[in-house]
Scaffold this motif. Sequence first.
Motif, PDB file in Angstrom:
ATOM      1  N   GLU A 172      -1.359  -6.627  -6.096  1.00 55.31           N
ATOM      2  CA  GLU A 172      -1.435  -6.015  -7.429  1.00 55.31           C
ATOM      3  C   GLU A 172      -0.521  -4.801  -7.510  1.00 55.31           C
ATOM      4  O   GLU A 172       0.141  -4.578  -8.529  1.00 55.31           O
ATOM      5  N   PHE A 173      -0.488  -4.018  -6.440  1.00 60.79           N
ATOM      6  CA  PHE A 173       0.358  -2.826  -6.438  1.00 60.79           C
ATOM      7  C   PHE A 173       1.831  -3.191  -6.552  1.00 60.79           C
ATOM      8  O   PHE A 173       2.610  -2.506  -7.228  1.00 60.79           O
ATOM      9  N   LYS A 174       2.218  -4.286  -5.895  1.00 62.85           N
ATOM     10  CA  LYS A 174       3.633  -4.671  -5.863  1.00 62.85           C
ATOM     11  C   LYS A 174       4.064  -5.467  -7.089  1.00 62.85           C
ATOM     12  O   LYS A 174       5.252  -5.740  -7.249  1.00 62.85           O
ATOM     13  N   ARG A 175       3.122  -5.836  -7.955  1.00 61.65           N
ATOM     14  CA  ARG A 175       3.454  -6.739  -9.056  1.00 61.65           C
ATOM     15  C   ARG A 175       4.469  -6.166 -10.044  1.00 61.65           C
ATOM     16  O   ARG A 175       5.411  -6.863 -10.441  1.00 61.65           O
ATOM     17  N   PRO A 176       4.337  -4.908 -10.508  1.00 59.14           N
ATOM     18  CA  PRO A 176       5.342  -4.400 -11.466  1.00 59.14           C
ATOM     19  C   PRO A 176       6.720  -4.334 -10.815  1.00 59.14           C
ATOM     20  O   PRO A 176       6.835  -4.012  -9.634  1.00 59.14           O
ATOM     21  N   VAL A 177       7.746  -4.634 -11.578  1.00 60.90           N
ATOM     22  CA  VAL A 177       9.115  -4.479 -11.078  1.00 60.90           C
ATOM     23  C   VAL A 177       9.521  -3.028 -11.328  1.00 60.90           C
ATOM     24  O   VAL A 177       9.902  -2.662 -12.438  1.00 60.90           O
ATOM     25  N   LEU A 178       9.380  -2.206 -10.278  1.00 61.94           N
ATOM     26  CA  LEU A 178       9.593  -0.751 -10.353  1.00 61.94           C
ATOM     27  C   LEU A 178       8.592  -0.150 -11.347  1.00 61.94           C
ATOM     28  O   LEU A 178       7.415  -0.284 -11.190  1.00 61.94           O
ATOM     29  N   ARG A 179       9.014   0.519 -12.352  1.00 64.40           N
ATOM     30  CA  ARG A 179       8.145   1.149 -13.341  1.00 64.40           C
ATOM     31  C   ARG A 179       6.981   1.904 -12.686  1.00 64.40           C
ATOM     32  O   ARG A 179       7.191   2.876 -11.979  1.00 64.40           O
ATOM     33  N   ALA A 180       5.730   1.444 -12.921  1.00 66.87           N
ATOM     34  CA  ALA A 180       4.561   2.161 -12.404  1.00 66.87           C
ATOM     35  C   ALA A 180       4.586   2.243 -10.881  1.00 66.87           C
ATOM     36  O   ALA A 180       4.188   3.260 -10.293  1.00 66.87           O
ATOM     37  N   GLN A 181       5.067   1.198 -10.250  1.00 72.50           N
ATOM     38  CA  GLN A 181       5.138   1.202  -8.787  1.00 72.50           C
ATOM     39  C   GLN A 181       6.087   2.294  -8.300  1.00 72.50           C
ATOM     40  O   GLN A 181       5.791   3.021  -7.352  1.00 72.50           O
ATOM     41  N   LEU A 182       7.227   2.419  -8.955  1.00 75.33           N
ATOM     42  CA  LEU A 182       8.205   3.438  -8.563  1.00 75.33           C
ATOM     43  C   LEU A 182       7.609   4.832  -8.750  1.00 75.33           C
ATOM     44  O   LEU A 182       7.769   5.700  -7.889  1.00 75.33           O
ATOM     45  N   ALA A 183       6.904   5.052  -9.861  1.00 73.90           N
ATOM     46  CA  ALA A 183       6.295   6.359 -10.109  1.00 73.90           C
ATOM     47  C   ALA A 183       5.263   6.684  -9.036  1.00 73.90           C
ATOM     48  O   ALA A 183       5.190   7.826  -8.544  1.00 73.90           O
ATOM     49  N   SER A 184       4.460   5.708  -8.662  1.00 79.02           N
ATOM     50  CA  SER A 184       3.438   5.933  -7.629  1.00 79.02           C
ATOM     51  C   SER A 184       4.074   6.240  -6.284  1.00 79.02           C
ATOM     52  O   SER A 184       3.675   7.179  -5.585  1.00 79.02           O
ATOM     53  N   MET A 185       5.082   5.450  -5.925  1.00 79.48           N
ATOM     54  CA  MET A 185       5.685   5.613  -4.606  1.00 79.48           C
ATOM     55  C   MET A 185       6.511   6.890  -4.516  1.00 79.48           C
ATOM     56  O   MET A 185       6.697   7.437  -3.412  1.00 79.48           O
ATOM     57  N   ARG A 186       6.981   7.394  -5.637  1.00 77.13           N
ATOM     58  CA  ARG A 186       7.704   8.673  -5.614  1.00 77.13           C
ATOM     59  C   ARG A 186       6.758   9.781  -5.113  1.00 77.13           C
ATOM     60  O   ARG A 186       7.154  10.682  -4.385  1.00 77.13           O
ATOM     61  N   GLY A 187       5.484   9.683  -5.530  1.00 77.49           N
ATOM     62  CA  GLY A 187       4.508  10.676  -5.091  1.00 77.49           C
ATOM     63  C   GLY A 187       4.146  10.561  -3.620  1.00 77.49           C
ATOM     64  O   GLY A 187       3.569  11.489  -3.039  1.00 77.49           O
ATOM     65  N   TRP A 188       4.454   9.423  -3.020  1.00 79.44           N
ATOM     66  CA  TRP A 188       4.148   9.233  -1.598  1.00 79.44           C
ATOM     67  C   TRP A 188       5.017  10.100  -0.686  1.00 79.44           C
ATOM     68  O   TRP A 188       4.622  10.378   0.445  1.00 79.44           O
ATOM     69  N   ILE A 189       6.188  10.486  -1.165  1.00 77.96           N
ATOM     70  CA  ILE A 189       7.119  11.219  -0.300  1.00 77.96           C
ATOM     71  C   ILE A 189       6.455  12.487   0.235  1.00 77.96           C
ATOM     72  O   ILE A 189       6.473  12.757   1.442  1.00 77.96           O
ATOM     73  N   GLN A 190       5.865  13.266  -0.662  1.00 75.58           N
ATOM     74  CA  GLN A 190       5.201  14.501  -0.220  1.00 75.58           C
ATOM     75  C   GLN A 190       4.015  14.181   0.679  1.00 75.58           C
ATOM     76  O   GLN A 190       3.793  14.866   1.688  1.00 75.58           O
TER      77      GLN A 190
END
Length: 299
Positions: free
Chosen positions: A109-127
């Motif tokens: 489910e997490f990987k389903r969007p093509v970027l968009r919400a997934q990209l926003a979520s994973m950007r927060g993972w960096i910190q």
Amino acid sequence: MAARTLTARAALLGLFNHVGYTLERLKAHALGAPHLTLFETIRTEGLQILTQELQIAHAQVGAQAQIDIADDQLDDFASRLSKEVLTLTDDNREHSLYLHFFRKKTLSEFKRPVLRAQLASMRGWIQSLTESEHPSLRALAPELTALIQEADAAVTARDSARQTNRIFRDTGDRSQWVDRLNAARKETHGALSKLPHERIGLPTDFADRFFYRGPKREDHEEEEETVESMQEHIEALREQLEAAEARLAELEAAEAEARKVAETHAAHVARLADIERAAAALEKERAAVRKQIAATAST
């Protein structure tokens, strides 16, 4: 009947049918000669526009490929991170560490969007990865940082390619060429339509004969679908969709405004009820005090 106005949304190859048809008809009749140069110029310009359209289409496809590449890379990273976190939490998907990254979503489910919400979520993972107490997670931070940068670049390229195409089709070179084509058609039809009034023997529909009206077919014959006809159909549907989406936005805005008014009204009604209850209590208390004053005065 005047030459119909061709829509700028029509497929370019379909528009070339109109240019080529008129050119051949003009060449075939002596009275068409004065208009040949105009349509030859239109055709030459149109070939340049076609080259631009192919270049823009190629840029869009290339940008989409980069989007898909970035999405695949982020999906792969999410899978590896999930595995690492589950190793640390002993496969506990309810553990706060796992929920921090994936919340209540499954990996698919997490990987389903093509970027968009997934990209926003994973950007927060960096910190989160950079500051993690777990060395195995901290080690993933540089890789994710690079992947996010690549994904952002892909999104920027995709958006830029789309905007270039919108300008090209809506107000740019393509749209301007279609305007010139329509102007040439109107001008030529107007000049040719005068001739039957000036020369004996010309049919009243003389001007109409120089303009493409589509392949002739028998009444029982079904029109053959082509790439061009389907592109024209899609463009027409896209126009309807854009109009419907605009209308939907208007309705949603009106509904939101109506909801806001209703909520304000309900708040006022509730406040008024509170005031009236308070006033009734005060009135009851005042009556009691007056009764006590009257009793005291009589003694």
